[in-house]
Scaffold this motif. Structure first.
Motif, PDB file in Angstrom:
ATOM      1  N   ASP A 219       0.828  -1.205   0.000  1.00 25.06           N
ATOM      2  CA  ASP A 219       0.000   0.000   0.000  1.00 25.06           C
ATOM      3  C   ASP A 219       0.859   1.250   0.000  1.00 25.06           C
ATOM      4  N   ALA A 220       1.951   1.212   0.753  1.00 25.01           N
ATOM      5  CA  ALA A 220       2.822   2.387   0.828  1.00 25.01           C
ATOM      6  C   ALA A 220       3.393   2.705  -0.545  1.00 25.01           C
ATOM      7  N   ILE A 221       3.766   1.679  -1.300  1.00 27.03           N
ATOM      8  CA  ILE A 221       4.297   1.915  -2.649  1.00 27.03           C
ATOM      9  C   ILE A 221       3.183   2.413  -3.566  1.00 27.03           C
ATOM     10  N   ALA A 222       2.001   1.790  -3.451  1.00 31.93           N
ATOM     11  CA  ALA A 222       0.879   2.213  -4.293  1.00 31.93           C
ATOM     12  C   ALA A 222       0.490   3.658  -4.020  1.00 31.93           C
ATOM     13  N   MET A 223       0.643   4.079  -2.765  1.00 28.88           N
ATOM     14  CA  MET A 223       0.280   5.449  -2.394  1.00 28.88           C
ATOM     15  C   MET A 223       1.422   6.430  -2.654  1.00 28.88           C
ATOM     16  N   SER A 224       2.502   5.977  -3.288  1.00 31.51           N
ATOM     17  CA  SER A 224       3.650   6.835  -3.625  1.00 31.51           C
ATOM     18  C   SER A 224       4.322   7.438  -2.398  1.00 31.51           C
ATOM     19  N   LEU A 225       4.270   6.770  -1.258  1.00 31.47           N
ATOM     20  CA  LEU A 225       4.913   7.305  -0.062  1.00 31.47           C
ATOM     21  C   LEU A 225       6.431   7.224  -0.210  1.00 31.47           C
ATOM     22  N   SER A 226       7.116   8.100   0.493  1.00 33.83           N
ATOM     23  CA  SER A 226       8.574   8.067   0.441  1.00 33.83           C
ATOM     24  C   SER A 226       9.118   8.494   1.789  1.00 33.83           C
ATOM     25  N   GLY A 227      10.411   8.391   1.947  1.00 37.64           N
ATOM     26  CA  GLY A 227      11.061   8.817   3.185  1.00 37.64           C
ATOM     27  C   GLY A 227      10.793   7.862   4.330  1.00 37.64           C
ATOM     28  N   PRO A 228      10.880   8.374   5.562  1.00 38.66           N
ATOM     29  CA  PRO A 228      10.728   7.504   6.733  1.00 38.66           C
ATOM     30  C   PRO A 228       9.380   6.775   6.760  1.00 38.66           C
ATOM     31  N   VAL A 229       8.345   7.372   6.193  1.00 39.07           N
ATOM     32  CA  VAL A 229       7.021   6.740   6.204  1.00 39.07           C
ATOM     33  C   VAL A 229       7.045   5.451   5.371  1.00 39.07           C
ATOM     34  N   LEU A 230       7.725   5.509   4.249  1.00 39.12           N
ATOM     35  CA  LEU A 230       7.836   4.316   3.399  1.00 39.12           C
ATOM     36  C   LEU A 230       8.725   3.275   4.069  1.00 39.12           C
ATOM     37  N   ARG A 231       9.841   3.719   4.633  1.00 41.51           N
ATOM     38  CA  ARG A 231      10.774   2.771   5.245  1.00 41.51           C
ATOM     39  C   ARG A 231      10.153   2.091   6.460  1.00 41.51           C
ATOM     40  N   ALA A 232       9.304   2.811   7.194  1.00 41.71           N
ATOM     41  CA  ALA A 232       8.654   2.201   8.353  1.00 41.71           C
ATOM     42  C   ALA A 232       7.751   1.056   7.927  1.00 41.71           C
ATOM     43  N   SER A 233       7.271   1.096   6.681  1.00 41.26           N
ATOM     44  CA  SER A 233       6.432   0.007   6.180  1.00 41.26           C
ATOM     45  C   SER A 233       7.271  -1.166   5.698  1.00 41.26           C
ATOM     46  N   GLY A 234       8.560  -1.069   5.807  1.00 44.37           N
ATOM     47  CA  GLY A 234       9.413  -2.212   5.491  1.00 44.37           C
ATOM     48  C   GLY A 234      10.076  -2.159   4.136  1.00 44.37           C
ATOM     49  N   VAL A 235       9.998  -1.025   3.448  1.00 44.95           N
ATOM     50  CA  VAL A 235      10.652  -0.911   2.147  1.00 44.95           C
ATOM     51  C   VAL A 235      12.007  -0.238   2.369  1.00 44.95           C
ATOM     52  N   GLU A 236      13.069  -0.959   2.072  1.00 45.73           N
ATOM     53  CA  GLU A 236      14.395  -0.404   2.309  1.00 45.73           C
ATOM     54  C   GLU A 236      14.784   0.447   1.114  1.00 45.73           C
ATOM     55  N   TRP A 237      14.399   1.694   1.162  1.00 44.14           N
ATOM     56  CA  TRP A 237      14.641   2.553   0.018  1.00 44.14           C
ATOM     57  C   TRP A 237      14.962   3.948   0.493  1.00 44.14           C
ATOM     58  N   ASP A 238      16.176   4.348   0.215  1.00 50.12           N
ATOM     59  CA  ASP A 238      16.653   5.654   0.626  1.00 50.12           C
ATOM     60  C   ASP A 238      17.416   6.210  -0.568  1.00 50.12           C
ATOM     61  N   LEU A 239      17.046   7.402  -1.013  1.00 54.28           N
ATOM     62  CA  LEU A 239      17.690   7.956  -2.212  1.00 54.28           C
ATOM     63  C   LEU A 239      19.180   8.170  -2.013  1.00 54.28           C
ATOM     64  N   ARG A 240      19.604   8.351  -0.773  1.00 53.91           N
ATOM     65  CA  ARG A 240      21.039   8.524  -0.533  1.00 53.91           C
ATOM     66  C   ARG A 240      21.805   7.262  -0.914  1.00 53.91           C
ATOM     67  N   ARG A 241      21.118   6.131  -0.859  1.00 50.46           N
ATOM     68  CA  ARG A 241      21.741   4.869  -1.226  1.00 50.46           C
ATOM     69  C   ARG A 241      21.327   4.432  -2.629  1.00 50.46           C
ATOM     70  N   ALA A 242      20.022   4.552  -2.937  1.00 52.17           N
ATOM     71  CA  ALA A 242      19.514   4.029  -4.213  1.00 52.17           C
ATOM     72  C   ALA A 242      19.990   4.865  -5.397  1.00 52.17           C
ATOM     73  N   GLN A 243      19.900   6.181  -5.258  1.00 48.93           N
ATOM     74  CA  GLN A 243      20.321   7.060  -6.352  1.00 48.93           C
ATOM     75  C   GLN A 243      21.234   8.119  -5.758  1.00 48.93           C
ATOM     76  N   PRO A 244      22.452   7.734  -5.395  1.00 50.52           N
ATOM     77  CA  PRO A 244      23.280   8.612  -4.570  1.00 50.52           C
ATOM     78  C   PRO A 244      23.644   9.925  -5.255  1.00 50.52           C
ATOM     79  N   TYR A 245      23.788  10.955  -4.433  1.00 50.72           N
ATOM     80  CA  TYR A 245      24.182  12.270  -4.910  1.00 50.72           C
ATOM     81  C   TYR A 245      25.219  12.789  -3.923  1.00 50.72           C
ATOM     82  N   LEU A 246      25.817  13.930  -4.215  1.00 52.02           N
ATOM     83  CA  LEU A 246      26.886  14.481  -3.380  1.00 52.02           C
ATOM     84  C   LEU A 246      27.912  13.387  -3.063  1.00 52.02           C
ATOM     85  N   SER A 247      28.414  13.335  -1.823  1.00 57.54           N
ATOM     86  CA  SER A 247      29.456  12.340  -1.545  1.00 57.54           C
ATOM     87  C   SER A 247      28.913  11.194  -0.684  1.00 57.54           C
ATOM     88  N   TYR A 248      27.616  10.958  -0.717  1.00 58.39           N
ATOM     89  CA  TYR A 248      27.025   9.908   0.119  1.00 58.39           C
ATOM     90  C   TYR A 248      27.592   8.506  -0.121  1.00 58.39           C
TER      91      TYR A 248
END
Lengths: 400, 159
Positions: A219-248
């Motif tokens: 449901d969280a993915i279907a509702m386009s949630l992101s950030g801590p709200v999405l991760r709390a639902s168990g989706v391990e997705w963080d843009l700092r890791r998935a699509q890194p920018y700067l020196s992350y």
């Protein structure tokens, strides 16, 4: 999507009342208004009403130069203005095809993570206060005070910092300032433990937050949630890791995820995120190199003041940047960062003019907030307070 | 970030290849700028294309990032509705655009991605783009009795 679970069986004959929660209500964190349809104390429908803080940023962006709009981005998620600055700067830099030097990247990372901690501290203090745990508020607001002192020392402003520039930064950080950030970062780690000690195994806190506002991963993915709200639902997705920018990519950090996706999980995820942010700051402080802070792009970045007065070419660049503005190529780009509230993306369309043809702001808080309609269903009115707190909406970003 | 790095984070052409195989009668053009892939889709095929992009295992765009529009008043088809998709499985993004005439109308994607609800409402609120089949299409940020479409180019900054 799965059907929401009601605590009471549906009863068509029961009398329902409609009440307004907000727009001026202490638990709605700003000017959110919810129209609740109640059956006794159970929420049968929840309709958010937005726009009380709508200032038309996307229209303003079309009427300001690229550089001028930087100061407006502060006023979106005003709890993490540097994240907004960085997101906008990265999008315009992508359009221009320039890359900032390593020192600038590291400094931006440090500032973005400080902004994340600052935003999460405010969330934690007010969320706990909403649910009756007042002590936490004092701990977190004391820490925010230290943080704001540091921001003020670097940028001259406490809230609307506007310190990032397209192609660099307004000013470099001194070694002394970096040292102070390191000291602050060391002492705050024990504050996380103190706050957790007050809440994580607190019977009242757990009762108030566990199984409240559950959102499954699908449901969280279907509702386009992101950030801590999405991760709390168990989706391990963080843009700092998935699509890194700067020196992350160069720092070690973990991505906390929840299991159930309830208010308690969202609390745990954000607390752990602050710890990870402190980890990132520590690593970045240890490895930040000396060197230039601005990109070598004279048609975009203002030259240093002393050069303006001595070198003809720099004087011309200075004059043109300040009077006409910069001229990016025609085209369109989308760039998103992991802001404290979720995915903060800028979709920019340029027609080569000194201001954006279209500047769309994809705000994490706005998209996340629509899940409150679902989460609140079947819960008590008092739980709605917990749910709003756990979604962490900042109306400046929701309404833009 | 360098151009090579960003390119990997956007669709590598798989989607347009798969679409050309599966929906060969639909005229889809693809473009590329700064490593970002854009598909331009005719509006009558939009829902088919979106459903395919979501459900095809090689595309698997299960996350709708954003819905917005751009107004080009001088063009014969002045409205451009822009979707940003993301695939968790492939970690790529894709932009899908469609062009609309002066009375902009297109099917809603709420059935495919429930998260489109508020995004489409905002797009309607700001541009007057009608999303047919949307469950609750009304203004979201502006007041209900507001007249005009603020993000259209002819709308003045002061009023």
């Amino acid at each position: 999507m799965s059907e929401p679970v009601y605590r009471l069986p549906p009863d068509e004959d029961s009398e329902r009342i409609t009440i307004n929660m907000g727009p001026s209500h202490p638990a709605t964190h700003g000017v959110l208004r919810l129209v609740l349809e109640l059956d006794g104390e159970v929420v049968r429908s929840c309709k958010p009403d937005l726009g009380y803080l709508h200032r038309g940023f996307e229209k303003i962006a079309e009427n300001k130069t690229w550089q001028q709009f930087m100061t407006w981005t502060d006023r979106m998620d005003y709890l993490a203005p540097i994240s907004n600055n960085t997101a906008y700067a990265l999008a315009v830099e992508k359009l221009l095809g320039i890359e900032v030097p390593r020192r600038c990247k590291d400094l931006r990372v440090i500032l973005c993570e400080m902004a994340r901690i600052s935003a999460h501290l405010l969330w934690l203090g007010t969320h706990a206060l909403d649910l009756g745990a007042m002590t936490v508020f004092f701990y977190t607001f004391q820490q925010r005070e230290y943080l704001y002192d540091l921001f003020e020392k670097l940028t001259g402003a406490r809230l609307t910092t506007s310190t990032i520039r397209i192609g660099g930064m307004a000013r470099d950080a001194s070694a002394e300032w970096l040292g102070e950030v390191g000291q602050w970062n060391k002492q705050i780690v024990k504050i996380y433990d103190e706050c957790e000690g007050l809440l994580t195994r607190n019977r009242i806190w757990v009762d108030r937050t566990r199984d409240i506002g559950v959102m499954s991963a699908e449901d969280a993915i279907a509702m386009s949630l992101s950030g801590p709200v999405l991760r709390a639902s168990g989706v391990e997705w963080d843009l700092r890791r998935a699509q890194p920018y700067l020196s992350y990519p160069d720092y070690d950090f973990e991505i906390p995820v929840g299991t159930v996706g309830d208010t308690y999980d969202r609390y745990l995820v954000r607390i752990e995120e602050m710890r990870q942010s402190s980890r990132i700051i520590e690593q970045a402080l240890a490895s930040i190199p000396d060197g230039p802070i601005n990109a070598d792009a004279p048609k975009v970045v203002l030259p240093p003041k002393e050069k303006v007065l001595t070198s003809m070419e720099d004087l011309i660049h200075h004059f043109i940047i300040l009077t006409e503005g910069i001229h990016p190529p025609e085209g369109e780009v989308y760039h998103a960062i992991e802001a404290p509230k979720g995915e903060l993306g800028f979709y920019i369309v340029s027609d080569g003019a000194p201001s954006a043809y279209r500047c769309r702001i994809r705000a994490g808080a706005f998209v996340n907030l629509q899940s409150v309609e679902r989460m609140a269903l079947g819960h008590m009115v008092a739980d709605v307070v917990a749910i709003i707190g756990s979604l962490d909406p900042v109306m400046g970003e929701v309404d833009r | 970030m360098s151009a090579e790095k960003t390119a990997a984070l956007w669709d590598d052409g798989t989607s347009s290849r798969r679409l050309a195989d599966a929906l060969s009668e639909v005229e889809i053009s693809a473009s590329d700028f700064r490593g970002e892939t854009t598909l331009i889709v005719p509006v009558d095929a939009l829902l088919d294309v979106m459903a395919f992009l979501r459900d095809d295992p090689e595309c698997s765009y299960d996350f709708l990032t954003d819905v917005t529009a751009v107004h080009w008043p001088a063009d014969a088809e002045p409205f451009e509705v822009v979707y940003h998709l993301y695939s968790f499985e492939r970690n790529t993004r894709l932009r899908v655009k469609t062009r609309l005439g002066p009375e902009p109308k297109l099917p809603s994607v709420v059935e495919l991605w429930p998260g489109a609800n508020w995004l489409e409402r905002e797009c309607y609120d700001m541009f007057g783009v009608t999303f047919e089949g949307h469950p609750d299409l009304r203004r979201i940020l502006m007041p209900d009795d507001f007249e005009g479409w603020p993000l259209r180019k002819e709308f003045p900054l002061k009023c």
